[in-house]
Design an enzyme around this catalytic site. Sequence first.
Site, PDB file in Angstrom:
ATOM      1  N   LYS A  73       9.802 -53.860  43.447  1.00 33.62           N
ATOM      2  CA  LYS A  73       9.203 -52.551  43.724  1.00 33.62           C
ATOM      3  C   LYS A  73      10.294 -51.538  44.036  1.00 33.62           C
ATOM      4  O   LYS A  73      11.166 -51.856  44.852  1.00 33.62           O
ATOM      5  CB  LYS A  73       8.266 -52.704  44.923  1.00 33.62           C
ATOM      6  CG  LYS A  73       7.639 -51.431  45.413  1.00 33.62           C
ATOM      7  CD  LYS A  73       6.855 -51.685  46.661  1.00 33.62           C
ATOM      8  CE  LYS A  73       6.425 -50.347  47.216  1.00 33.62           C
ATOM      9  NZ  LYS A  73       5.910 -50.442  48.542  1.00 33.62           N
TER      10      LYS A  73
ATOM     11  N   LYS B 153      12.241 -55.162  47.486  1.00 39.04           N
ATOM     12  CA  LYS B 153      11.658 -53.844  47.706  1.00 39.04           C
ATOM     13  C   LYS B 153      12.772 -52.892  48.105  1.00 39.04           C
ATOM     14  O   LYS B 153      13.482 -53.118  49.084  1.00 39.04           O
ATOM     15  CB  LYS B 153      10.599 -53.920  48.794  1.00 39.04           C
ATOM     16  CG  LYS B 153      10.028 -52.557  49.163  1.00 39.04           C
ATOM     17  CD  LYS B 153       8.877 -52.692  50.131  1.00 39.04           C
ATOM     18  CE  LYS B 153       8.394 -51.336  50.594  1.00 39.04           C
ATOM     19  NZ  LYS B 153       7.288 -51.454  51.535  1.00 39.04           N
TER      20      LYS B 153
HETATM   21  C1  PBG Z   1       4.662 -50.438  53.218  1.00 43.16           C
HETATM   22  C2  PBG Z   1       4.410 -50.056  51.811  1.00 43.16           C
HETATM   23  C3  PBG Z   1       4.852 -48.894  51.172  1.00 43.16           C
HETATM   24  C4  PBG Z   1       4.368 -48.957  49.867  1.00 43.16           C
HETATM   25  C5  PBG Z   1       3.653 -50.134  49.748  1.00 43.16           C
HETATM   26  N1  PBG Z   1       3.701 -50.818  50.957  1.00 43.16           N
HETATM   27  C6  PBG Z   1       5.571 -47.720  51.691  1.00 43.16           C
HETATM   28  C7  PBG Z   1       6.921 -47.808  52.237  1.00 43.16           C
HETATM   29  O1  PBG Z   1       7.606 -48.834  52.154  1.00 43.16           O
HETATM   30  O2  PBG Z   1       7.309 -46.791  52.792  1.00 43.16           O
HETATM   31  C8  PBG Z   1       4.612 -47.912  48.816  1.00 43.16           C
HETATM   32  C9  PBG Z   1       3.724 -47.948  47.632  1.00 43.16           C
HETATM   33  C10 PBG Z   1       3.753 -46.730  46.792  1.00 43.16           C
HETATM   34  O3  PBG Z   1       4.599 -45.829  46.917  1.00 43.16           O
HETATM   35  O4  PBG Z   1       2.880 -46.655  45.925  1.00 43.16           O
HETATM   36  N2  PBG Z   1       3.480 -50.743  53.888  1.00 43.16           N
END
Ligand code: PBG
Length: 323
Positions: free
Chosen positions: A248, A195
């Site tokens: 991601k 991520k």
């Molecule tokens: C963290 C989380 C995020 C997203 C999914 N889980 C946000 C982040 O890391 O700030 C982002 C998903 C998206 O942008 O669609 N709980």
Amino acid sequence: MTFPRHRYRRLRYSEPLRDMVRETHLDPADFIAPLFVVPGAGVRQAVPSMPGVDRTSADLAGVDASELFSLGVKSVILFGIPDHKDATGTSSADPEGPVCEAIRAIKAASPQTVVITDICLCEYTDHGHCGVLKGQYVDNDPTLEILAREALTHVQAGADIVAPSDMMDGRVAALRDTLDREGHVHIPILSYAAKYSSGFYGPFREAAESAPSFGDRRSYQMDPANVREAVKEVLSDIEEGADMVMVKPAMTYLDVVRAVKEVTNVPLAAYNVSGEYAMVKAAAQNGWIDGKRVTLEILTSIKRAGADLILTYHAKEAAQWLG
Ligand code: PBG
């Protein structure tokens, strides 16, 4: 000699011929639909930067999940927006919180829907970081116990899969240990293994009210410049017990999806994130692109790159188009 003996256009001559030789197929069962859940009943609030996406109370999440299921989208991932936030994200383990309420409502309305829950603290901490703080630094090890409690709470409420997205080191092992010790040996973990610290999460943070109140997430989420590191993260999460892994965001990380695919043999998911969705919607609303065509092209490209599953806000409309 290739031309004129080889004419690649022969296989592009008609739609049935193109269908015959198509290498990548989208299926609504590939999609995981993100749902934002808020406290209360009968609540449906549009998310301005994500046309077509709502925040709902648990009861309406049940309605939406059954509609998705009838369109062939068999799984959803839940994000909770709680009433109460504090320094350690206590409400992340509230058995009466919006996520647990939504799990029960979805299971009642659509028992076959696979309910995944996002495991993270950013929606639950008053500072908006994904772990507890030591000064300005997000402290890894004390966070693990809190995440494990959150996961256990969701599983006790009926979640089918837990998906840690916090990017702390060692959290997959911590979740696995806790779930096993409590008798939930059969609950899979879908790890957000690679991520990235991305500008594409903007609309999500508006929807989930989870933007950090200071600094950014670069000391725990990955540097967008790195791909070797993604492979390392993924392999060690699998070693820690991840049953499925995720990359991601998706669109600007298709090389990472491919690299991960080549070194793993577990189901691979990619998250077509909020900013990717918002860009497509904004351009389509302006008439600058054909939204349907571009969306299906994007989803196909994610699958072609190697994703088995796609988390996407387009899930419902794409399932309708494919149906
Ligand atoms: C963290 C989380 C995020 C997203 C999914 N889980 C946000 C982040 O890391 O700030 C982002 C998903 C998206 O942008 O669609 N709980």
